[in-house]
Design a protein around this motif. Structure first.
Motif, PDB file in Angstrom:
ATOM      1  N   TYR A   1     -29.071 -27.553  -9.991  1.00 52.61           N
ATOM      2  CA  TYR A   1     -30.002 -26.649  -9.320  1.00 52.61           C
ATOM      3  C   TYR A   1     -29.308 -25.424  -8.719  1.00 52.61           C
ATOM      4  CZ  TYR A   1     -33.955 -29.729  -9.997  1.00 52.61           C
ATOM      5  OH  TYR A   1     -34.976 -30.457 -10.569  1.00 52.61           O
ATOM      6  N   ARG A   2     -28.174 -25.046  -9.270  1.00 53.76           N
ATOM      7  CA  ARG A   2     -27.600 -23.751  -8.906  1.00 53.76           C
ATOM      8  C   ARG A   2     -28.476 -22.635  -9.487  1.00 53.76           C
ATOM      9  NH1 ARG A   2     -21.736 -24.518 -11.300  1.00 53.76           N
ATOM     10  NH2 ARG A   2     -23.053 -25.382 -12.952  1.00 53.76           N
ATOM     11  N   ILE A   3     -28.560 -21.544  -8.762  1.00 57.96           N
ATOM     12  CA  ILE A   3     -29.439 -20.471  -9.214  1.00 57.96           C
ATOM     13  C   ILE A   3     -28.749 -19.626 -10.288  1.00 57.96           C
ATOM     14  CG2 ILE A   3     -30.790 -20.371  -7.111  1.00 57.96           C
ATOM     15  CD1 ILE A   3     -29.105 -18.037  -6.173  1.00 57.96           C
ATOM     16  N   THR A   4     -29.556 -19.027 -11.155  1.00 61.31           N
ATOM     17  CA  THR A   4     -29.050 -18.203 -12.247  1.00 61.31           C
ATOM     18  C   THR A   4     -28.923 -16.745 -11.805  1.00 61.31           C
ATOM     19  OG1 THR A   4     -31.251 -17.682 -13.081  1.00 61.31           O
ATOM     20  CG2 THR A   4     -30.220 -19.710 -13.891  1.00 61.31           C
ATOM     21  N   ASP A   5     -28.357 -15.949 -12.692  1.00 66.42           N
ATOM     22  CA  ASP A   5     -28.225 -14.521 -12.409  1.00 66.42           C
ATOM     23  C   ASP A   5     -29.581 -13.832 -12.266  1.00 66.42           C
ATOM     24  OD1 ASP A   5     -25.504 -14.772 -12.505  1.00 66.42           O
ATOM     25  OD2 ASP A   5     -25.309 -14.108 -14.584  1.00 66.42           O
ATOM     26  N   THR A   6     -30.626 -14.464 -12.769  1.00 67.15           N
ATOM     27  CA  THR A   6     -31.968 -13.879 -12.672  1.00 67.15           C
ATOM     28  C   THR A   6     -32.356 -13.590 -11.230  1.00 67.15           C
ATOM     29  OG1 THR A   6     -32.651 -15.056 -14.673  1.00 67.15           O
ATOM     30  CG2 THR A   6     -34.405 -14.221 -13.251  1.00 67.15           C
ATOM     31  N   ILE A   7     -31.973 -14.490 -10.306  1.00 67.94           N
ATOM     32  CA  ILE A   7     -32.390 -14.315  -8.906  1.00 67.94           C
ATOM     33  C   ILE A   7     -31.211 -14.245  -7.949  1.00 67.94           C
ATOM     34  CG2 ILE A   7     -34.549 -15.524  -9.390  1.00 67.94           C
ATOM     35  CD1 ILE A   7     -33.445 -17.825  -7.631  1.00 67.94           C
ATOM     36  N   ILE A   8     -29.988 -14.237  -8.466  1.00 70.86           N
ATOM     37  CA  ILE A   8     -28.836 -14.361  -7.568  1.00 70.86           C
ATOM     38  C   ILE A   8     -28.735 -13.191  -6.596  1.00 70.86           C
ATOM     39  CG2 ILE A   8     -27.064 -13.202  -8.950  1.00 70.86           C
ATOM     40  CD1 ILE A   8     -25.267 -15.684  -8.301  1.00 70.86           C
ATOM     41  N   ASP A   9     -29.255 -12.028  -6.974  1.00 69.74           N
ATOM     42  CA  ASP A   9     -29.197 -10.868  -6.091  1.00 69.74           C
ATOM     43  C   ASP A   9     -30.491 -10.639  -5.308  1.00 69.74           C
ATOM     44  OD1 ASP A   9     -26.567 -10.091  -6.695  1.00 69.74           O
ATOM     45  OD2 ASP A   9     -27.241  -9.261  -8.607  1.00 69.74           O
ATOM     46  N   THR A  10     -31.407 -11.592  -5.388  1.00 70.05           N
ATOM     47  CA  THR A  10     -32.659 -11.463  -4.636  1.00 70.05           C
ATOM     48  C   THR A  10     -32.372 -11.508  -3.139  1.00 70.05           C
ATOM     49  OG1 THR A  10     -33.850 -12.544  -6.431  1.00 70.05           O
ATOM     50  CG2 THR A  10     -34.950 -12.443  -4.288  1.00 70.05           C
ATOM     51  N   GLN A  11     -33.105 -10.756  -2.392  1.00 68.80           N
ATOM     52  CA  GLN A  11     -32.862 -10.649  -0.948  1.00 68.80           C
ATOM     53  C   GLN A  11     -32.923 -12.006  -0.263  1.00 68.80           C
ATOM     54  OE1 GLN A  11     -35.610  -8.123   1.129  1.00 68.80           O
ATOM     55  NE2 GLN A  11     -34.632  -8.415   3.124  1.00 68.80           N
ATOM     56  N   SER A  12     -31.968 -12.236   0.609  1.00 70.02           N
ATOM     57  CA  SER A  12     -31.966 -13.426   1.463  1.00 70.02           C
ATOM     58  C   SER A  12     -31.500 -13.000   2.847  1.00 70.02           C
ATOM     59  CB  SER A  12     -31.042 -14.502   0.891  1.00 70.02           C
ATOM     60  OG  SER A  12     -29.739 -13.992   0.687  1.00 70.02           O
ATOM     61  N   VAL A  13     -31.683 -13.862   3.826  1.00 71.14           N
ATOM     62  CA  VAL A  13     -31.338 -13.503   5.203  1.00 71.14           C
ATOM     63  C   VAL A  13     -30.250 -14.432   5.716  1.00 71.14           C
ATOM     64  CG1 VAL A  13     -33.625 -12.580   5.693  1.00 71.14           C
ATOM     65  CG2 VAL A  13     -33.140 -14.982   6.188  1.00 71.14           C
ATOM     66  N   ALA A  14     -29.463 -13.937   6.626  1.00 69.69           N
ATOM     67  CA  ALA A  14     -28.421 -14.748   7.250  1.00 69.69           C
ATOM     68  C   ALA A  14     -29.056 -15.743   8.213  1.00 69.69           C
ATOM     69  CB  ALA A  14     -27.435 -13.853   7.984  1.00 69.69           C
ATOM     70  N   ILE A  15     -28.548 -16.957   8.186  1.00 70.21           N
ATOM     71  CA  ILE A  15     -29.033 -18.005   9.091  1.00 70.21           C
ATOM     72  C   ILE A  15     -28.163 -18.004  10.338  1.00 70.21           C
ATOM     73  CG2 ILE A  15     -29.517 -20.459   9.359  1.00 70.21           C
ATOM     74  CD1 ILE A  15     -31.206 -19.070   7.212  1.00 70.21           C
ATOM     75  N   GLU A  16     -28.754 -17.692  11.449  1.00 73.05           N
ATOM     76  CA  GLU A  16     -28.020 -17.693  12.719  1.00 73.05           C
ATOM     77  C   GLU A  16     -28.473 -18.907  13.525  1.00 73.05           C
ATOM     78  OE1 GLU A  16     -28.681 -13.917  14.489  1.00 73.05           O
ATOM     79  OE2 GLU A  16     -27.634 -12.803  12.898  1.00 73.05           O
ATOM     80  N   ASP A  17     -27.867 -20.039  13.204  1.00 73.18           N
ATOM     81  CA  ASP A  17     -28.243 -21.309  13.823  1.00 73.18           C
ATOM     82  C   ASP A  17     -26.968 -22.127  13.970  1.00 73.18           C
ATOM     83  OD1 ASP A  17     -29.193 -23.944  14.361  1.00 73.18           O
ATOM     84  OD2 ASP A  17     -31.114 -23.465  13.410  1.00 73.18           O
ATOM     85  N   GLN A  18     -26.606 -22.454  15.182  1.00 66.05           N
ATOM     86  CA  GLN A  18     -25.357 -23.177  15.431  1.00 66.05           C
ATOM     87  C   GLN A  18     -25.329 -24.546  14.765  1.00 66.05           C
ATOM     88  OE1 GLN A  18     -24.823 -23.278  19.686  1.00 66.05           O
ATOM     89  NE2 GLN A  18     -24.201 -21.124  19.798  1.00 66.05           N
ATOM     90  N   ARG A  19     -26.476 -25.074  14.407  1.00 62.06           N
ATOM     91  CA  ARG A  19     -26.514 -26.396  13.765  1.00 62.06           C
ATOM     92  C   ARG A  19     -26.178 -26.321  12.285  1.00 62.06           C
ATOM     93  NH1 ARG A  19     -32.549 -27.851  15.305  1.00 62.06           N
ATOM     94  NH2 ARG A  19     -32.707 -25.666  14.627  1.00 62.06           N
ATOM     95  N   VAL A  20     -26.107 -25.122  11.716  1.00 66.14           N
ATOM     96  CA  VAL A  20     -25.790 -24.928  10.308  1.00 66.14           C
ATOM     97  C   VAL A  20     -24.398 -24.322  10.214  1.00 66.14           C
ATOM     98  CG1 VAL A  20     -26.496 -23.804   8.160  1.00 66.14           C
ATOM     99  CG2 VAL A  20     -28.221 -24.604   9.785  1.00 66.14           C
ATOM    100  N   ALA A  21     -23.558 -24.851   9.330  1.00 63.90           N
ATOM    101  CA  ALA A  21     -22.139 -24.506   9.303  1.00 63.90           C
ATOM    102  C   ALA A  21     -21.854 -23.154   8.665  1.00 63.90           C
ATOM    103  CB  ALA A  21     -21.365 -25.591   8.569  1.00 63.90           C
ATOM    104  N   THR A  22     -22.843 -22.441   8.201  1.00 62.69           N
ATOM    105  CA  THR A  22     -22.646 -21.163   7.533  1.00 62.69           C
ATOM    106  C   THR A  22     -23.863 -20.295   7.762  1.00 62.69           C
ATOM    107  OG1 THR A  22     -22.353 -20.090   5.386  1.00 62.69           O
ATOM    108  CG2 THR A  22     -23.553 -22.151   5.405  1.00 62.69           C
ATOM    109  N   ASP A  23     -23.741 -19.019   7.399  1.00 57.97           N
ATOM    110  CA  ASP A  23     -24.918 -18.161   7.524  1.00 57.97           C
ATOM    111  C   ASP A  23     -25.932 -18.422   6.413  1.00 57.97           C
ATOM    112  OD1 ASP A  23     -23.812 -16.957   5.296  1.00 57.97           O
ATOM    113  OD2 ASP A  23     -23.111 -15.187   6.364  1.00 57.97           O
ATOM    114  N   ASN A  24     -25.533 -19.139   5.355  1.00 55.37           N
ATOM    115  CA  ASN A  24     -26.453 -19.530   4.276  1.00 55.37           C
ATOM    116  C   ASN A  24     -27.238 -18.346   3.716  1.00 55.37           C
ATOM    117  OD1 ASN A  24     -25.694 -22.205   4.864  1.00 55.37           O
ATOM    118  ND2 ASN A  24     -27.697 -22.959   4.258  1.00 55.37           N
ATOM    119  N   GLN A  25     -26.568 -17.228   3.512  1.00 48.89           N
ATOM    120  CA  GLN A  25     -27.281 -16.056   3.021  1.00 48.89           C
ATOM    121  C   GLN A  25     -27.351 -16.086   1.495  1.00 48.89           C
ATOM    122  OE1 GLN A  25     -26.209 -12.408   4.886  1.00 48.89           O
ATOM    123  NE2 GLN A  25     -27.500 -11.167   3.556  1.00 48.89           N
TER     124      GLN A  25
END
Length: 759
Positions: A616-640
């Motif tokens: 379930y890795r995403i393809t190049d079709t949507i890899i550059d689609t807009q996403s937002v940074a996750i600012e949540d101390q419970r998550v180990a990364t920004d998950n953008q």
């Protein structure tokens, strides 16, 4: 390319590779040739409680005798054999630094058995049925190790797997079935054609939607297809399903059996042959250990056959490397109703106590819940739960197949498949009026499939209102089940609701989707596709009408809340996301950068690298689609990024579920067909792997050697589980060997097939 933090790589490698070191154990009896330590007490089949002294040369005969001699730091070493004993000795205590350990000695095979061999003669009766008389009551029967089916209607069998299906339950009409009465709906099974008086028998009645009761049948009107039973505490008019037992006359299909408590006669319709020529065993003991007030005790490296463990008012008890074959069974065969089954239970005396550990165990083939762990700070990890809770009746709170209670509970790296209960995993946590400082439960890296066939409502991960405050559900796979994958519960209308839950980086396919009720939740980076019934991702914004309030008898002035007014929903991928169960409505709260496949008119094959093989890795079709940074101390990364998998983590792909003795879960699937010239081969690491070797060949024979040629080795290490290679031939063969504390372990050989017919 969007900005992606690399912090998550270290976090996931800790979970995926470092977990192996955290979970591994060392045999306490490591040197068989050295002088045995004074604190080791031996038990053997040829020992004696009367004349033995617990030494290796003069062992005791029973575990109970050995336990009566223990002190902090004692180790009970069980020699090989089948022990037919139920331990009932209370008050065993070790210390944190010196626990009491009960274990097989030096990897010898030890079984604690809840059954006895039946040695009386079987006599043939009518209709191919055989009968014998026992000296002890029995409530479970095995022929040559295979479990027989208690006589019932509608018919079901263990050997065909039909018992794990909704099809072997009959239905009753809602209009004709007030509490205490079931009027059969003959669309699938016709009770009126049975021709047997069921009065005095037993009905397992699912009349509470997500709750089922065992009741005595007090009356039977055969022509009308109606039975009367001792009323349930409550009913819910959603659907009524049931099956009946408790009558010898119900024996009409091979493997069915019955025990008559008044005469002690056992009746059996075998699959074939004469039972006098088979090994027949009957359950005569409820548990292997049924004890109270234990602390700092470890039980490990044993097989428990029809012999669960129950420890009440206990704390700091660890169950490790145990196999529970037929790990839970009811006493319905003895005519008992409204009684909880014999099953695996660890319970602390106080909510804040517990500290239980259930690690690397196998629990299978139960008609009860799989396990009950009531105690804070408990850990359930790297276990296999399979074929559990087929009867789903008389459940222990919180009423799920895996019933946890307490705060700061961890459920990690487990594989759960084929469970009957409508709720597979649930936790009962303490109520917190404000945001919880710690966690209620962390559920991570688990693999759920084929759940909830016997009841309605529910989900694979069911989070009740108090537990939502502080729950973290992350990095799980949930698939191939008619039930919802994850559900945050609340009544409708929401007169009470939950807050502050976190759901992120989960993957769900072919399920009932996700349902989030309440508010102030966080739902990040989940992938939810191919939902069976309605929408994949539902962040519920229920519309409450005066008509609904009146029907539910809600008093005027009652505060109605939830509605996810402050819930954050970011970076999720779903076939369809909505704020409503069936209508397509905007997501409530703060919803940003969620990708709706239906809205974008894209298919799975366009969005994911290979969802057919669980990539379930995403393809190049949507890899550059807009996403937002996750600012949540419970998550180990920004998950953008979008969805559950970080597209920049090219060397690692987390695969949840139990880690096995060897590498497992190949992607692509074994013998999978690939239509590209390049393929990423992916695997799940072994349980105690320190390093791994990846071999690739175009000739399978080359990989069958104990150690393949070094020219076939393409990788050695522990920092990755993804390898990219070309597929230049019709088939590619690969194998992953694992280095453990005992040396290199040979892995399975897997095959990738190239589709040469592609256009």
């Amino acid at each position: 390319m969007q900005k992606v933090s690399t912090v998550i790589l270290g976090s996931l490698m800790t979970l995926l590779v470092g977990a192996c070191t955290q979970l591994s154990t060392v045999n306490v009896f490591s040197d068989t040739k050295s002088t045995v330590a004074d604190n080791i007490i031996f038990v053997a089949m040829d020992g004696s409680d009367a004349t033995g002294d617990g030494s290796i040369h003069q062992p005791y005969r029973t575990i109970t005798k050995a336990l009566s001699q223990v002190s902090a730091g004692s180790q009970i070493a069980l020699r090989a054999g089948r022990y037919q004993e139920e331990v009932n000795l209370d008050g065993i205590h070790g210390t944190a630094s010196e626990p009491v350990i009960i274990s097989a000695y030096n990897d010898e095979v030890v079984t604690i058995d809840g059954t006895d061999a039946m040695t009386t003669d079987w006599q043939q009766a009518k209709g191919g049925i055989w009968q014998t008389t026992t000296q002890k009551p029995i409530w479970q029967l095995f022929v040559d190790g295979e479990q027989m089916m208690p006589a019932r209607w509608p018919n079901a069998r263990f050997d065909t797997g039909s018992v794990y299906s909704e099809d072997v339950w009959s239905a009753a009409t809602l209009a004709g079935s007030p509490n205490g009465v079931l009027t059969d709906d003959p669309k699938h099974h016709d009770l009126s054609s049975l021709g047997i008086d069921l009065t005095g028998g037993i009905v397992v009645a699912n009349v509470g939607s997500f709750f089922t009761w065992t009741r005595e049948i007090t009356g039977h009107h055969q022509k009308e297809g109606r039975i009367e039973y001792a009323a349930a505490p409550w009913v819910k008019k959603k659907h009524y399903k049931y099956f009946v037992e408790g009558k010898a006359e119900l024996i009409d299909t091979p493997t069915e059996w019955f025990y008559a408590p008044d005469t002690q006669v056992v009746s059996l319709l075998p699959k074939q042959g004469n039972p006098n020529q088979a090994e027949v065993r009957g359950k005569v003991r409820s548990h292997s250990f049924q004890v109270k007030a234990w602390s700092h005790v470890v039980i490990r490296d044993l097989t428990l056959f029809s012999a669960p463990i129950e420890c009440v008012d206990c704390e700091y008890v660890t169950l490790e490397n145990l196999t529970f074959n037929f790990g839970g069974v009811s006493r319905r065969m003895l005519g008992e109703t409204d009684v909880v089954a014999d099953m695996i239970q660890l319970k602390s005396g106080k909510h804040e106590n517990g500290h239980f550990v259930v690690r690397n165990c196998e629990i299978n083939n139960t008609d009860s819940q799989a396990i009950v762990v009531h105690g804070s700070h408990s850990v359930v990890e790297n276990n296999l739960f399979e074929n559990t809770d087929y009867a789903v009746t008389q459940a222990v709170s919180p009423g799920s197949d895996i019933a946890l209670a307490g705060d700061n509970v961890t459920f990690r790296r487990n594989t759960i498949r084929n469970s009957g209960n409508s709720a597979t995993l649930a936790v009962a946590s303490s109520k917190q009026s404000d945001k919880r400082n710690g966690v209620s439960m962390i559920a991570e890296l688990n693999d759920f499939s084929v759940t909830g066939f016997a009841q309605t409502d529910g989900s694979a991960i069911q989070i009740h209102i108090p537990a939502q405050n502080g729950v973290i559900v992350r990095n799980n796979w949930i698939h191939d089940t008619p039930k919802m994958g994850i559900r945050f519960d609340a009544p409708l209308p929401a007169t009470r609701w939950g807050r502050f839950g976190l759901v992120h980086n989960n993957v769900m396919w072919n399920t009932g989707g996700v349902m989030i009720k309440g508010t102030d939740h966080a739902v990040y980076n989940n992938t939810v596709v191919d939902t069976i019934e309605v929408h994949d991702l539902v962040i519920l914004d229920d519309k409450v009408t005066d008509k609904l309030l009146k029907r539910k008898k809600i008093p005027k002035g009652t505060v109605i809340g939830g509605k996810n007014v402050r819930t954050k929903t970011f970076n999720n991928i779903a076939t369809r996301a909505s704020g409503h169960r069936r209508q397509v409505l905007p997501l409530p709260g703060d919803a940003q950068s969620n990708f709706d496949l239906t809205e974008k008119k894209l298919s799975n094959s366009q969005v994911f690298i290979n969802s057919r093989h669980a990539d379930y890795r995403i393809t190049d079709t949507i890899i550059d689609t807009q996403s937002v940074a996750i600012e949540d101390q419970r998550v180990a990364t920004d998950n953008q990024y979008l969805g559950a998998y970080n597209p920049q983590a090219t060397d690692n792909y987390w695969i949840p579920g139990r880690l096995g003795r060897v590498a497992s879960h190949p992607i692509p699937k074994n013998n999978g067909i690939i239509s590209t010239d390049k393929v990423d081969i992916i695997w799940r690491q072994a349980y105690d792997s320190l390093s791994e070797r990846l071999y690739i060949a175009y000739n399978k024979q080359e990989l069958m050697e104990a150690v393949p040629s070094s020219s076939l080795k393409v990788y050695e290490g522990n920092q990755r589980n993804v390898w990219s290679t070309r597929l230049d031939h019709s088939a590619l063969f690969w194998r992953v060997d694992s280095l453990t504390a005992e040396g290199w372990v040979k892995g399975d050989i897997w095959t990738v097939i190239k589709n040469n017919n592609k256009k």
